[in-house]
Design an enzyme around this catalytic site. Structure first.
Site, PDB file in Angstrom:
ATOM      1  N   LYS A 100     -15.702  -5.570  -1.706  1.00 19.92           N
ATOM      2  CA  LYS A 100     -15.158  -4.218  -1.640  1.00 19.92           C
ATOM      3  C   LYS A 100     -14.115  -4.116  -2.736  1.00 19.92           C
ATOM      4  O   LYS A 100     -13.097  -4.823  -2.721  1.00 19.92           O
ATOM      5  CB  LYS A 100     -14.508  -3.927  -0.288  1.00 19.92           C
ATOM      6  CG  LYS A 100     -13.943  -2.493  -0.274  1.00 19.92           C
ATOM      7  CD  LYS A 100     -13.065  -2.171   0.903  1.00 19.92           C
ATOM      8  CE  LYS A 100     -12.181  -0.971   0.550  1.00 19.92           C
ATOM      9  NZ  LYS A 100     -11.124  -0.743   1.529  1.00 19.92           N
ATOM     10  N   GLY A 117      -3.221   4.095   5.062  1.00 20.07           N
ATOM     11  CA  GLY A 117      -2.100   3.930   5.968  1.00 20.07           C
ATOM     12  C   GLY A 117      -1.373   5.200   6.359  1.00 20.07           C
ATOM     13  O   GLY A 117      -0.417   5.154   7.131  1.00 20.07           O
ATOM     14  N   ALA A 120     -10.235   4.877   4.543  1.00 19.26           N
ATOM     15  CA  ALA A 120      -8.794   5.159   4.413  1.00 19.26           C
ATOM     16  C   ALA A 120      -8.411   6.526   4.950  1.00 19.26           C
ATOM     17  O   ALA A 120      -9.072   7.519   4.701  1.00 19.26           O
ATOM     18  CB  ALA A 120      -8.307   5.034   2.974  1.00 19.26           C
ATOM     19  N   GLY A 121      -7.323   6.535   5.697  1.00 19.41           N
ATOM     20  CA  GLY A 121      -6.737   7.770   6.182  1.00 19.41           C
ATOM     21  C   GLY A 121      -7.072   8.106   7.628  1.00 19.41           C
ATOM     22  O   GLY A 121      -6.382   8.919   8.247  1.00 19.41           O
ATOM     23  N   ALA A 138      -8.792   0.140   9.214  1.00 16.70           N
ATOM     24  CA  ALA A 138      -8.080  -1.086   9.564  1.00 16.70           C
ATOM     25  C   ALA A 138      -6.865  -0.766  10.438  1.00 16.70           C
ATOM     26  O   ALA A 138      -6.895  -0.960  11.645  1.00 16.70           O
ATOM     27  CB  ALA A 138      -7.645  -1.837   8.304  1.00 16.70           C
ATOM     28  N   THR A 139      -5.817  -0.242   9.821  1.00 11.52           N
ATOM     29  CA  THR A 139      -4.565  -0.086  10.575  1.00 11.52           C
ATOM     30  C   THR A 139      -4.650   0.957  11.679  1.00 11.52           C
ATOM     31  O   THR A 139      -3.850   0.914  12.610  1.00 11.52           O
ATOM     32  CB  THR A 139      -3.395   0.281   9.639  1.00 11.52           C
ATOM     33  OG1 THR A 139      -3.732   1.445   8.894  1.00 11.52           O
ATOM     34  CG2 THR A 139      -3.095  -0.864   8.708  1.00 11.52           C
TER      35      THR A 139
END
Lengths: 254, 254, 254, 254
Positions: free
Chosen positions: C97, C158, C184-185, C206-207
């Site tokens: 990635k 994030g 993302a986001g 992820a987060t």
């Protein structure tokens, strides 16, 4: 260039109705009112019998701005009707902006008390401009009762959240035969422009001006925003498209 | 009342940059340009060598509006540089609005070709105003290269979709040290006001005016919208709140 | 019931690609990964040579989840290529990635370095899944270069701001011939569902899981959200209407 | 894993309440109801005395799904109360979903008639689940009257416009002490997920499933969407930030 706003047969050149709530001193309020170009300004009756309130009325008189008493703070139809009657006596006007709110946290209208108060006031010969939730049915009922204008909120009073539900405002406008005034929630100039683009006839706002860092400048901003939105709604905007379209198609103009 | 817009040391009283694309006749364009108050107007070079194009240049000259050649229609850096050079020769200006688009369906900028063209043109002494996607990184790169202004889109050219990603525009503005001009996608006056409220220094639009049902009136709407947004961004708007706050707290003003 | 996700000829039953970033302990990560149902999980190479990182690889191995090395933290094409090469050596995979970010405040991709790195890695035989801004042109360029999947962001890494520009995602999807992975986001399950409804083939996050108050439960939420959005996009939703339409038209069913 | 939904003391494992309106044949409806996992399904009483309607009741009975009669199509309190009484007689249930709509174009509730009907029905011992506009005040009044659940709309029935005013739903939820069921307007799975994330206790939908291209698959999508949103609301999502935050901070996990 533009048609005047007509409410109950009276004409207004400005489509911005101001409020005096939230103003911290009369001199700043005066500059802001002038900058806004408003011709009609609400005054809370529960306040106008105080020294500051009297000052507000004198200020409006001096500026040639029509005072529109409101029933801010009233929680029941009975309270609102009484307040309107006192305002008629004190100010010599049978116009009233009717507010009947349900609680302090939301300051949202109480539908039942609002309809009740509106009916009584219309019966008593008042010209009623009714502050209402953005519920199209409530708005239409107020019109059926005989209100001279309906004033749906954009969002709750003092939140500055703008127009949370443009779809409701469009539904209200599409079937209204009295003026629709967007009242409450406006935070900035683009909100005011959007209200007019959605088809509203005017915008009412108070703290968006009086509590801005620079009230006079924000008043000018709102005046321009209302003008901009009104003009745009008349001018017929371009449609929205998913894909791009060149503005310069390569062929010369004739 | 307001500071002028300053690009590459030149001052402009108006913060609305107009485009001529989409205009269907010169008389209507003239009225719209006057109503817009613009002092700087883009002209597609690929069009200015035609009769209509020449007419546009003469019109701008007559109205005292600065012509800003653009490279609309260019797909590569080489094409764009050549077009800019021709414009410099033909119009006697070393200013250029740089457009390098990737395809016809989106008319979105090609990042690689755009950066390449910008670099060459800055090296050759051009004052480059670069049309860019709303990508903050691309915008910052263009500024590093030496562009005199960055012009992020609100949405693709001609879509009228307004500003689809205000967050990106805010990120761009927060770190820009050259003027940020919102370019492309504006559909109506509240879009223009919002662009200014987000912190943009100016707005560029063409077909939102030229293809409106009434171009002259829409030009006036856009002028007011830009003013409104500019004033509002300076005036310091009220914060947004979840719960309501009374505007008439019941205590008199002192 | 559903087709598998196919990237570079390999099939995955799950359309949720997990990340390990932000995890605070391995036991919690393990429970979350199991709850997510993921079959492919990114690992930051700059971290995998540390003790914790090794633990992550062992964990993925134990759970039968494919490790997808990423180049998080790389700022140039050279760094990213080197990191990918090290990952190939260390993990025995030629999948990567690709992330090449421009700065710490936005963690947005640098278009130029990203395209450069993608080209080099494809040339060297890597299967490249490229993290990109939501710029359709950049996305299409990455596909032309030979990337096996494009991974546009919903909003910066994030931020939890969800999908700020659905229009861009729709444009990307409409012309992509490789899988589109929303990366993302994502902040909550409805964001993941929306990504799939817009036509994305998978979601990477992820987060949103690892930093939720209850990572395991949020992992289950995201799994359901991805399933929900995928099913909805296949099922063909009802059109949007301005006015209401009764669900019970009064006539009996036959 | 999750607490059951409790309305008037009865527990339901599923938080998706289905409607049968818009279904075109019983076999498709059966498959969709099974896929949805619903345990409570509304039936329009004005329809249940017809052949198709009877078929619906038999189908629900066969599937072990509780039938919830509604008063769809009623325009006055009197009509609604009569319809509820007939339903009690015919179906042997004192539960009723109360709908009193103002007009055909919006199918929006009439506040006055709704409150009147709710009061009468509660007095007569009905368990009233009241369909209401998203007006927080109206919602709270219905709860004060004794409704067992309040069912604010996301947008008008059959529009598929989703949740137009999440702020109102949040205000309703924040002060409700009876279950809040998002009813009407849901178009796709992410809408259902969002409703739950806003804090609703359940979701009611009919035509979003029955009029989808593939009702059975959409029913599965909605079931997953409701699960996803419920789990996410419990899991505690990450906060939203303006700037990025790396998920892989470079330090190993302990």
């Amino acid at each position: 260039m533009d048609d005047p706003l007509v409410i109950a047969g009276r004409e207004f050149g400005s489509r911005l109705i101001a409020g005096t709530g939230g103003a911290t001193n009369l001199a700043a309020l005066e500059r802001a009112l002038i900058a806004s170009g408003t011709e009609l300004t609400t005054v809370a009756m529960r306040r106008s019998d105080t020294e500051g309130g009297t000052g507000v009325l004198e200020l409006l008189n001096k500026l040639g701005i029509e005072a529109l008493p409101n029933t801010a703070g009233c929680r029941t139809a009975a309270e609102a009707v009484l307040t309107a009657q006192m305002a008629r006596e004190a100010l010599g006007t049978h116009w009233v902006k009717l507010e009947v709110v349900a609680d302090e946290d939301t300051l949202l209208p109480d539908p039942t008390e609002l309809l009740d108060a509106a009916e009584q006031l219309v019966d008593q010969g008042f010209v009623v401009l009714a502050y209402t939730n953005d519920d199209p049915v409530l708005s239409w009922r107020l019109e059926e009762i005989g209100c001279a204008a309906v004033m749906p909120l954009g969002s709750p009073i003092g939140t500055g959240l703008g127009i949370r539900n443009p779809h409701n405002i469009e539904m209200i406008v599409s079937r209204a035969s009295v003026p629709v005034v967007l009242d409450a929630g406006i935070g900035t100039a683009s909100d005011a422009a959007l209200a007019m683009e959605l088809g509203c006839d005017a915008v009412l706002l108070a703290t968006a001006i009086t509590r801005a860092r620079e009230p006079e400048r924000m008043a000018a901003a709102m005046r321009s925003g209302v003008d901009a939105g009104r003009l745009a709604s008349q001018a017929g905007r371009v449609p929205q498209r998913f894909w791009a379209q060149a503005s310069s198609p390569g062929r010369p103009m004739e």
